[in-house]
Design a protein around this motif. Structure first.
Motif, short mmCIF file in Angstrom:
data_model
loop_
_atom_site.label_atom_id
_atom_site.label_comp_id
_atom_site.label_asym_id
_atom_site.label_seq_id
_atom_site.Cartn_x
_atom_site.Cartn_y
_atom_site.Cartn_z
N TYR A 52 -4.71 -5.98 -11.25
CA TYR A 52 -3.95 -4.97 -10.42
C TYR A 52 -5.12 -4.16 -9.57
N ASN A 53 -4.46 -3.51 -8.29
CA ASN A 53 -4.98 -2.58 -7.61
C ASN A 53 -4.08 -1.57 -7.20
N PHE A 54 -3.55 -0.82 -8.19
CA PHE A 54 -2.21 -0.02 -7.71
C PHE A 54 -2.69 0.67 -6.42
N ASP A 55 -3.58 1.21 -6.33
CA ASP A 55 -3.70 2.32 -5.26
C ASP A 55 -4.58 1.78 -4.00
N SER A 56 -5.10 0.82 -4.01
CA SER A 56 -5.96 0.25 -2.97
C SER A 56 -5.01 0.26 -1.61
N PHE A 57 -5.80 0.81 -0.39
CA PHE A 57 -5.16 0.81 0.76
C PHE A 57 -5.10 -0.50 1.76
N GLY A 58 -4.54 -1.22 0.88
CA GLY A 58 -4.22 -2.62 1.74
C GLY A 58 -5.15 -3.79 1.10
N HIS A 59 -4.52 -4.95 1.33
CA HIS A 59 -4.91 -6.07 0.64
C HIS A 59 -5.29 -7.33 1.61
N SER A 60 -6.50 -7.80 1.54
CA SER A 60 -6.69 -8.74 2.71
C SER A 60 -6.21 -10.34 2.25
N SER A 61 -5.93 -11.11 3.17
CA SER A 61 -5.40 -12.49 2.83
C SER A 61 -6.23 -13.40 2.49
N GLY A 62 -7.57 -13.14 2.08
CA GLY A 62 -8.49 -13.88 1.34
C GLY A 62 -8.57 -13.55 -0.18
N LEU A 63 -7.40 -12.77 -0.65
CA LEU A 63 -7.70 -12.31 -2.15
C LEU A 63 -6.86 -13.40 -2.95
N PRO A 64 -5.78 -13.95 -2.28
CA PRO A 64 -4.95 -14.95 -3.23
C PRO A 64 -6.03 -16.22 -3.86
N LEU A 101 -0.91 -13.35 -11.56
CA LEU A 101 0.16 -12.35 -11.15
C LEU A 101 -1.06 -11.20 -10.61
N TYR A 102 -0.53 -10.67 -9.41
CA TYR A 102 -1.24 -9.46 -8.65
C TYR A 102 -0.33 -8.22 -8.56
N LEU A 103 -0.81 -7.11 -9.08
CA LEU A 103 0.28 -5.93 -9.17
C LEU A 103 -0.38 -4.98 -8.07
N LEU A 157 1.69 -15.30 -7.53
CA LEU A 157 2.54 -14.28 -7.98
C LEU A 157 2.25 -13.05 -7.84
N ALA A 158 3.11 -12.20 -6.84
CA ALA A 158 2.60 -10.80 -6.81
C ALA A 158 4.00 -9.96 -7.03
N ILE A 159 3.50 -8.68 -7.29
CA ILE A 159 4.77 -7.86 -7.68
C ILE A 159 4.41 -6.23 -6.93
N ARG A 160 5.23 -5.67 -6.23
CA ARG A 160 5.13 -4.34 -5.94
C ARG A 160 6.34 -3.86 -6.57
N PRO A 161 5.86 -2.93 -7.66
CA PRO A 161 7.24 -2.26 -8.37
C PRO A 161 8.13 -1.48 -7.35
N SER A 162 9.45 -1.97 -7.25
CA SER A 162 10.14 -1.08 -6.43
C SER A 162 10.78 0.29 -6.88
N MET A 163 10.90 1.05 -5.99
CA MET A 163 11.13 2.28 -6.28
C MET A 163 10.58 3.18 -7.38
N VAL A 164 9.37 2.93 -7.50
CA VAL A 164 8.43 3.56 -8.49
C VAL A 164 7.41 3.81 -8.24
N TRP A 165 6.23 4.43 -8.50
CA TRP A 165 4.85 4.58 -8.38
C TRP A 165 3.95 4.05 -9.52
N TYR A 166 2.82 3.90 -9.27
CA TYR A 166 1.60 3.63 -10.43
C TYR A 166 1.48 4.43 -11.56
N CYS A 167 2.23 5.77 -11.37
CA CYS A 167 1.97 6.79 -12.18
C CYS A 167 3.24 7.67 -12.39
#
Length: 851
Positions: free
Chosen positions: A123-135, A145-147, A174-184
């Motif tokens: 996981y990279n909770f707070d990183s400012f964008g994620h490039s398409s080479g990462l998967p 899983l990537y969070l 598989l990836a997840i962006r937790p909906s309606m909540v934040w990393y803290c």
């Protein structure tokens, strides 16, 4: 699967090792946060604590070894969960692809050595964008899983919180962006859709409602941050009451781990797919604190060179490989990939510590490079009264590039020293010129300058020789200059350029490939409206509202530019170097108190234009861009991203990119390489803005320019000298320009090394007069990602990456081995462990973890 869904409460303590504090404060907070977590785990037996980032564990191990032993016991007992598995949470746009691999590799190695664990959720909770080479990188690193939390819901529409992320090469994870909540735990902070959540209990209730609505498990991160903190006793007591009240409910709530969540949801067979990058957020960070970006790119190149040359020496001659030194240097560089350091959103007084880490890594790398390169020089006895000049190519493809260096002709200043000639190792004279370097050295006879174009086979050294009392070779290419009252014209076989003193820059860049001027207006530095916001604004992506342009300096201003206090003056547009090899035109321009020197160099035998921008930045709440108003209707923009390529929208909004950008139309293709500049925008008709510097407030969060109090003192970014280099190519054959651009970007960022040495180190009698190329890869669109000694065995790690986006047959030649032909999928990363056995060289397929 159980009949009822589970809400997985994932307690973490998001801790920025550097943000509004220097690293020393981050280290102390890591100890405090981990101590609190360990105490609460002993008090609450149902509680599970999660934390990633091996860097923080290293700090605790060093500064509180007793606490570290407690943590190891808690991990073994299953109470403290090692999650994530990376060295830290880096920016995922600006680093090179291999640098992101090393973030994973270092974290993986540490957690295996110290805890015997291997997380499967990154996981990279707070990183400012994620490039398409990462998967692809994640899959090859053993993650399932990537969070992530950014970009949030208002910035990027994803098909569902849980989805399958498909990268540029087709790899899915598989990836997840937790909906309606934040990393803290937000504690009243307004996030995502605008709903305000007051505490961790409210976050849990949000998860319960969503689990009831969907009938599926929910992952809910909680815990204090960004300055660490984690769980609180108050929250844990509230959760106990919640658990008691829901014992017979239709939803189960529990303290959990990302791996426990993954185990439950990996069976879902209807997870939607999202293809491409996860962008954008905080787009001003592609430019904020520009020198950090340049230092990162330089550090990456230095460490790559150190690893490569040291690996060659180890393989060929059995010399010790400096694994410990390289690991320590890499860790300093990796620290500075952190998502508030490299993007430039850190406080000013944290920057000295960042610079020291860059310096440490660079110093280690340079020392390793010098030692290894001397071992690999041609074994040729020096010729009396000559100066040997060595040129080394660290890349896997042959390169032709300009070399400019000063050499020691005599130990004292000599009168009337006479001419000299340059010869290559075949005995042929090579054209050179004696202007092109520092005038401080050029104006003496002791350390003259020599500029020439070298051709060097892949991953080897070539010996040139300077001979005195000899006639220089005549130039072989087309290169001439005309200077008059209307400006300067420079022409070679690829370009015809005209520099107009009225505008202080080029007004014509005619590509000989089609005879057309690629510009629709003069190429100039421009001042764009900006704010004091260090991140550029939460959702803002437009930074091209012009305020002014840089004008040519007046004759008196040119004189003042070099500090003259008399009446001497100069020309703002002038030829400063001219010869049979290259011509350099300098344009001196300015706006208010900001000045710039923009130097354009054309070559007789090279197809590109080098553009060196030295910006003396004094602008505040402004962005400075080099605007290239290309005439490219219906342009398509493609650029390098970490271990991949992305197509960018041509809507004049800000985008990140790597070492190169390619602009394609039906009639012309333009390529631009850079040496560490990361943000750009482009319009549908081809007007390109390359973002050089921002004058925002360090770590400031205000968007409105009138919110700064004139009676308070602020510190502004980049109020210093900012150096940036570009390389420009053009042609009608798209594939040719694409291939040339790869070489141009590689050589610009990791140039051919060169130095003179009267007596190279003493070599073994059987050392070859001309060492063979160590590794050769054809075509050049497949490039080296890594060449190093393996971490765990006596093997060589070779990692290659396909960059053209097509299935490619690669011809590979390796030191002492038989030629091979290997097929690459589009954008595929391949890694091998190469072992030397009696009478054979064995290639074994591996992954990025060297397994």
């Amino acid at each position: 699967m159980a009949d009822k869904p589970i809400v997985h409460l994932i307690c973490n303590a998001h801790l920025d090792p550097v943000w509004k504090w220097p690293w020393e404060e981050g280290a102390r907070e890591a100890v405090s946060t981990f101590r609190t977590a360990a105490d609460l785990l002993e008090e609450f037996p149902e509680f599970v604590f999660n934390h990633n980032e091996s860097l923080l564990y290293e700090w605790v191990e060093e500064y509180d070894p007793i606490l570290f032993r407690r943590i190891r016991a808690l991990v073994k007992a299953g109470r403290w969960h090692i999650s994530g598995g990376w060295y830290l949470q880096p920016d995922c746009n600006i680093p090179g692809g291999e640098t992101l691999v090393r973030c994973i590799l270092e974290g993986r190695r540490y957690f295996a050595e110290k805890f015997g664990v291997r997380p499967t959720v990154a996981y990279n909770f707070d990183s400012f964008g994620h490039s398409s080479g990462l998967p692809q990188v994640l899959q090859q690193s053993g993650f399932d899983l990537y969070l992530h939390c950014r970009p949030h819901e208002l910035q990027l529409d994803l098909p569902a919180p849980l989805y399958r992320w498909r990268g540029v090469d087709g790899t899915e994870i598989l990836a997840i962006r937790p909906s309606m909540v934040w990393y803290c735990t937000p504690n009243g902070y307004q996030v995502t859709s605008g709903k305000i959540r007051d505490d961790a209990l409210d976050q849990a209730r949000t998860g319960i409602a969503m689990a009831r609505e969907t009938g599926r498990d929910m992952l809910i991160p909680w815990g204090l941050g960004d300055h660490g903190g984690g769980a609180t006793r108050e929250d844990l007591l509230a959760f106990r009451d919640l658990f008691d009240g829901m014992r017979d409910a239709d939803v189960e709530v529990r303290h959990s781990t990302p791996e426990a969540y993954l185990k439950r949801v990996r069976a879902y067979d209807d997870v939607p797919v999202y293809t491409g990058e996860l962008q954008r957020t905080l787009a001003g960070c592609y430019t904020s604190v520009a020198p950090i970006k340049r230092q990162m790119r330089q550090g990456e190149a230095l460490l790559a060179a150190a690893e490569r040359w040291a690996a060659v020496v180890w393989w060929r001659y059995g010399e010790d490989y400096p694994a410990d030194e390289l690991r320590a240097a890499w860790k300093r560089l990796l620290f500075n990939t952190f998502h508030d350091i490299l993007p430039g959103s850190l406080i000013e007084h944290a920057i000295p510590g960042v610079n020291e880490m860059f310096g440490y890594a660079a110093d280690v790398a340079r020392r390793i490079v010098v030692k290894a390169q001397h071992t690999l020089l041609p074994h040729v006895s020096p010729t009396p009264d000559t100066v040997p000049l060595y040129v080394l190519n660290p890349h896997s493809t042959p390169l032709k590039a300009h070399i400019g260096t000063n050499f020691l002709r005599s130990y004292t200043v000599a009168r009337n020293p006479g001419a000299f000639a340059l010869y290559d190792d075949s005995g042929a004279r090579v054209p050179h010129q004696e202007r092109g370097g520092s005038p401080v050295l050029e104006d003496t006879t002791m350390q003259p300058f020599i500029g020439f174009v070298a051709y060097v086979p892949p991953m080897t050294a070539r010996r040139y020789e300077i001979r005195f009392a000899d006639k220089p070779a005549l130039g072989t290419g087309t290169l001439f200059t005309v200077t008059d009252d209307t400006g300067v014209i420079v022409e070679n076989a690829w370009w015809q350029t005209r520099f107009d003193p009225t505008f202080g820059g080029p007004v014509e860049l005619i590509s000989k490939s089609n005879g057309k001027n690629v510009l629709q207006a003069p190429l100039r530095l421009s001042v764009m409206a900006d704010t004091a916001h260090a991140w550029g604004g939460e959702n803002r992506a437009t930074f091209n509202e012009p305020v002014a342009v840089f004008d040519p300096l007046s004759a008196a201003e040119v004189g003042a530019f070099v500090g003259q206090e008399d009446d001497r003056s100069g020309q703002a547009v002038r030829v400063i170097h001219e010869g049979p090899v290259s011509v350099t035109v300098e344009c001196l321009v300015g706006w208010q108190h900001t000045r710039a020197s923009v130097q354009y160099t054309l070559y007789a035998d090279l197809p590109y234009i080098d553009i060196n921008v030295r910006l003396y930045m004094q602008a505040r709440q402004k962005m400075i861009k080099l605007v290239m108003p290309f005439d490219l209707p219906q342009v398509r923009a493609l650029c390098e991203v970490p271990y991949g390529v992305a197509e960018r929208t041509t809507d004049a909004t800000e985008h990140p990119y790597g070492r190169w950008l390619r602009l394609e139309t039906a009639r012309l293709t333009l390529g631009i390489a850079n040496n560490g500049q990361a943000g750009f925008d482009i319009t549908p008709d081809g007007i390109l803005g390359l973002s050089l510097s921002r004058g925002a407030v360090h770590s400031g969060w205000t968007d409105a320019p009138n919110m700064l109090d004139p009676n308070r003192s602020y510190t502004f970014m980049d109020q210093e000298q900012i150096d940036t280099r570009f390389r420009l190519l053009a042609g009608t054959d798209q594939s040719t320009i694409a291939a040339q651009l790869i070489d141009a970007a590689l050589e610009l960022n990791q140039p051919l090394a060169n130095f003179f040495a009267y007596h190279p180190p003493t070599m073994p009698p059987d050392a070859p007069a001309q060492p063979e190329p160590f590794l050769s890869v054809d075509p050049n669109t497949v490039v080296i990602g890594a060449l190093k000694k393996a971490d765990t065995e006596d093997a060589l790690i070779v990692r290659l990456h396909e960059t053209a986006g097509r299935t490619t047959e690669v011809n590979l030649r390796f030191d002492g081995g038989a030629p091979q032909t290997i097929t690459f999928r589009p954008f595929e990363i391949k890694t091998w462990r190469v072992l030397k056995r009696p009478g054979e060289i064995m290639w074994r397929a591996s992954n990025v973890l060297e397994e």
